[in-house]
Motif scaffolding. Sequence first.
Motif, PDB file in Angstrom:
ATOM      1  N   MET A  99       0.822  -1.205   0.000  1.00 40.76           N
ATOM      2  CA  MET A  99       0.000   0.000   0.000  1.00 40.76           C
ATOM      3  C   MET A  99       0.854   1.253   0.000  1.00 40.76           C
ATOM      4  O   MET A  99       0.523   2.250  -0.657  1.00 40.76           O
ATOM      5  CB  MET A  99      -0.939  -0.018   1.214  1.00 40.76           C
ATOM      6  CG  MET A  99      -1.987  -1.120   1.178  1.00 40.76           C
ATOM      7  SD  MET A  99      -3.109  -1.111   2.594  1.00 40.76           S
ATOM      8  CE  MET A  99      -3.959   0.444   2.334  1.00 40.76           C
ATOM      9  N   HIS A 100       1.968   1.218   0.718  1.00 38.05           N
ATOM     10  CA  HIS A 100       2.879   2.380   0.727  1.00 38.05           C
ATOM     11  C   HIS A 100       3.475   2.635  -0.652  1.00 38.05           C
ATOM     12  O   HIS A 100       3.788   3.778  -0.994  1.00 38.05           O
ATOM     13  CB  HIS A 100       3.990   2.156   1.745  1.00 38.05           C
ATOM     14  CG  HIS A 100       3.535   2.341   3.163  1.00 38.05           C
ATOM     15  ND1 HIS A 100       4.294   1.960   4.252  1.00 38.05           N
ATOM     16  CD2 HIS A 100       2.393   2.878   3.675  1.00 38.05           C
ATOM     17  CE1 HIS A 100       3.648   2.251   5.364  1.00 38.05           C
ATOM     18  NE2 HIS A 100       2.485   2.803   5.043  1.00 38.05           N
ATOM     19  N   TYR A 104      -2.294  -0.838  -4.539  1.00 39.34           N
ATOM     20  CA  TYR A 104      -3.487  -1.108  -3.735  1.00 39.34           C
ATOM     21  C   TYR A 104      -4.216  -2.371  -4.197  1.00 39.34           C
ATOM     22  O   TYR A 104      -4.766  -3.105  -3.370  1.00 39.34           O
ATOM     23  CB  TYR A 104      -4.431   0.094  -3.779  1.00 39.34           C
ATOM     24  CG  TYR A 104      -3.841   1.345  -3.186  1.00 39.34           C
ATOM     25  CD1 TYR A 104      -3.698   1.489  -1.803  1.00 39.34           C
ATOM     26  CD2 TYR A 104      -3.407   2.392  -3.995  1.00 39.34           C
ATOM     27  CE1 TYR A 104      -3.148   2.633  -1.245  1.00 39.34           C
ATOM     28  CE2 TYR A 104      -2.851   3.540  -3.443  1.00 39.34           C
ATOM     29  CZ  TYR A 104      -2.722   3.652  -2.079  1.00 39.34           C
ATOM     30  OH  TYR A 104      -2.171   4.787  -1.535  1.00 39.34           O
ATOM     31  N   GLY A 105      -4.224  -2.602  -5.499  1.00 37.39           N
ATOM     32  CA  GLY A 105      -4.895  -3.787  -6.015  1.00 37.39           C
ATOM     33  C   GLY A 105      -4.230  -5.068  -5.542  1.00 37.39           C
ATOM     34  O   GLY A 105      -4.905  -5.995  -5.079  1.00 37.39           O
ATOM     35  N   ILE A 109      -5.630  -8.032  -2.926  1.00 34.53           N
ATOM     36  CA  ILE A 109      -5.661  -9.456  -3.255  1.00 34.53           C
ATOM     37  C   ILE A 109      -4.955 -10.272  -2.170  1.00 34.53           C
ATOM     38  O   ILE A 109      -5.460 -11.299  -1.705  1.00 34.53           O
ATOM     39  CB  ILE A 109      -5.019  -9.710  -4.630  1.00 34.53           C
ATOM     40  CG1 ILE A 109      -5.880  -9.093  -5.730  1.00 34.53           C
ATOM     41  CG2 ILE A 109      -4.836 -11.210  -4.873  1.00 34.53           C
ATOM     42  CD1 ILE A 109      -5.267  -9.172  -7.115  1.00 34.53           C
ATOM     43  N   VAL A 110      -3.769  -9.811  -1.761  1.00 36.62           N
ATOM     44  CA  VAL A 110      -3.007 -10.529  -0.733  1.00 36.62           C
ATOM     45  C   VAL A 110      -3.766 -10.525   0.591  1.00 36.62           C
ATOM     46  O   VAL A 110      -3.835 -11.551   1.288  1.00 36.62           O
ATOM     47  CB  VAL A 110      -1.616  -9.903  -0.557  1.00 36.62           C
ATOM     48  CG1 VAL A 110      -0.882 -10.528   0.633  1.00 36.62           C
ATOM     49  CG2 VAL A 110      -0.794 -10.061  -1.823  1.00 36.62           C
ATOM     50  N   PHE A 111      -4.367  -9.387   0.949  1.00 36.89           N
ATOM     51  CA  PHE A 111      -5.108  -9.292   2.212  1.00 36.89           C
ATOM     52  C   PHE A 111      -6.313 -10.231   2.216  1.00 36.89           C
ATOM     53  O   PHE A 111      -6.562 -10.935   3.195  1.00 36.89           O
ATOM     54  CB  PHE A 111      -5.554  -7.846   2.439  1.00 36.89           C
ATOM     55  CG  PHE A 111      -6.347  -7.659   3.704  1.00 36.89           C
ATOM     56  CD1 PHE A 111      -5.719  -7.614   4.939  1.00 36.89           C
ATOM     57  CD2 PHE A 111      -7.725  -7.525   3.662  1.00 36.89           C
ATOM     58  CE1 PHE A 111      -6.436  -7.447   6.102  1.00 36.89           C
ATOM     59  CE2 PHE A 111      -8.456  -7.354   4.822  1.00 36.89           C
ATOM     60  CZ  PHE A 111      -7.810  -7.319   6.047  1.00 36.89           C
ATOM     61  N   VAL A 112      -7.053 -10.247   1.110  1.00 35.67           N
ATOM     62  CA  VAL A 112      -8.237 -11.100   1.036  1.00 35.67           C
ATOM     63  C   VAL A 112      -7.841 -12.575   1.046  1.00 35.67           C
ATOM     64  O   VAL A 112      -8.429 -13.391   1.762  1.00 35.67           O
ATOM     65  CB  VAL A 112      -9.055 -10.772  -0.233  1.00 35.67           C
ATOM     66  CG1 VAL A 112     -10.164 -11.804  -0.437  1.00 35.67           C
ATOM     67  CG2 VAL A 112      -9.657  -9.380  -0.130  1.00 35.67           C
ATOM     68  N   ALA A 113      -6.812 -12.934   0.240  1.00 36.93           N
ATOM     69  CA  ALA A 113      -6.428 -14.339   0.111  1.00 36.93           C
ATOM     70  C   ALA A 113      -5.722 -14.868   1.350  1.00 36.93           C
ATOM     71  O   ALA A 113      -5.849 -16.054   1.678  1.00 36.93           O
ATOM     72  CB  ALA A 113      -5.524 -14.516  -1.114  1.00 36.93           C
ATOM     73  N   SER A 114      -4.970 -14.008   2.049  1.00 35.69           N
ATOM     74  CA  SER A 114      -4.146 -14.481   3.161  1.00 35.69           C
ATOM     75  C   SER A 114      -4.739 -14.206   4.537  1.00 35.69           C
ATOM     76  O   SER A 114      -4.336 -14.856   5.508  1.00 35.69           O
ATOM     77  CB  SER A 114      -2.754 -13.833   3.083  1.00 35.69           C
ATOM     78  OG  SER A 114      -2.134 -14.118   1.852  1.00 35.69           O
TER      79      SER A 114
END
Length: 216
Positions: A99-100, A104-105, A109-114
Motif C-alpha cells: 500500500m505504501h 493497492y490492487g 488481493i493478498v489481504f483477502v487471500a491471506s
Amino acid sequence: MQGNGLENTGRAPAVLTARRAGLVGCTHCGKVHARGRERCARCGARLESRDERSLQRVWAWWFAGLVVYVPANLYPMLVTTMLGSTSQSTIMGGVIDLMHHGSYGVATIVFVASICIPVGKFLAIAYLALSIRHRVSMSAHGRQVLFEAVEFIGRWSMIDVFVVAILSSLVQLDFAASIHPGIAAVSFALSVAFTMLSAQSFDPRLIWDASEEDAA
C-alpha cells in the motif's frame, strides 16, 4: 372440508431424502444402492449412510490448522536481502508495504487471500460443525451452499505461498538481491492444507439430518 395432517399441524412436508427412501450413495463414484449393501458395485468402496466419525476428523484438522495459522501471521513470510541488508516481512507487513508503494490492487488481493479467506474458513467450518448439534437460524440448503463455498475457495488461500515460491526461484542475485521464504510460509501452507482436509472430512449429509431433527 377437513385438511390433512400437515395443515392441522402447520408443519412443512418432510423432505424425501435418500435415507428415508432406503437408499445409500457411494461417496466416491456417486452410484446409488439399496441400503444393506456393504460395497459399491461400481468402484468397490465401502458404503455408509452416514459417516458418524466425520465431526471428529473435522475438529482435529480444524484445530491443527488454527495452531499453525498463528505463527504464519507472527513470523516472517519473506526474507529479502539487498546489497547486504536483510529485511523480513510478515503477511500483514507485506500488505502495508504494498500500500505504501501504491499497489493497492495487489495489496487487496493478498489481504483477502491471506487474511480474510483463511479466517472466514475457520469461522464457516466451525459454524457448520456446531450447527449439527445445535439449533441455527440458517436453513439446511443455506448451510449446504456455505459448505460448497468453503470447499471451493479453500485452495485460493495458497496465492501467498505461490507468490513466495515464485519470487524465491526468480530473485537469486547473490549479494545484489535475493529472496527466501520465511518460516511463516511453511506454517501458512500447512494451515491451508489442514483447513482443506477439515472441510473435506465433513459429511454434508449430516446437515440434512440435523434439519430433520429440528423440524421434528
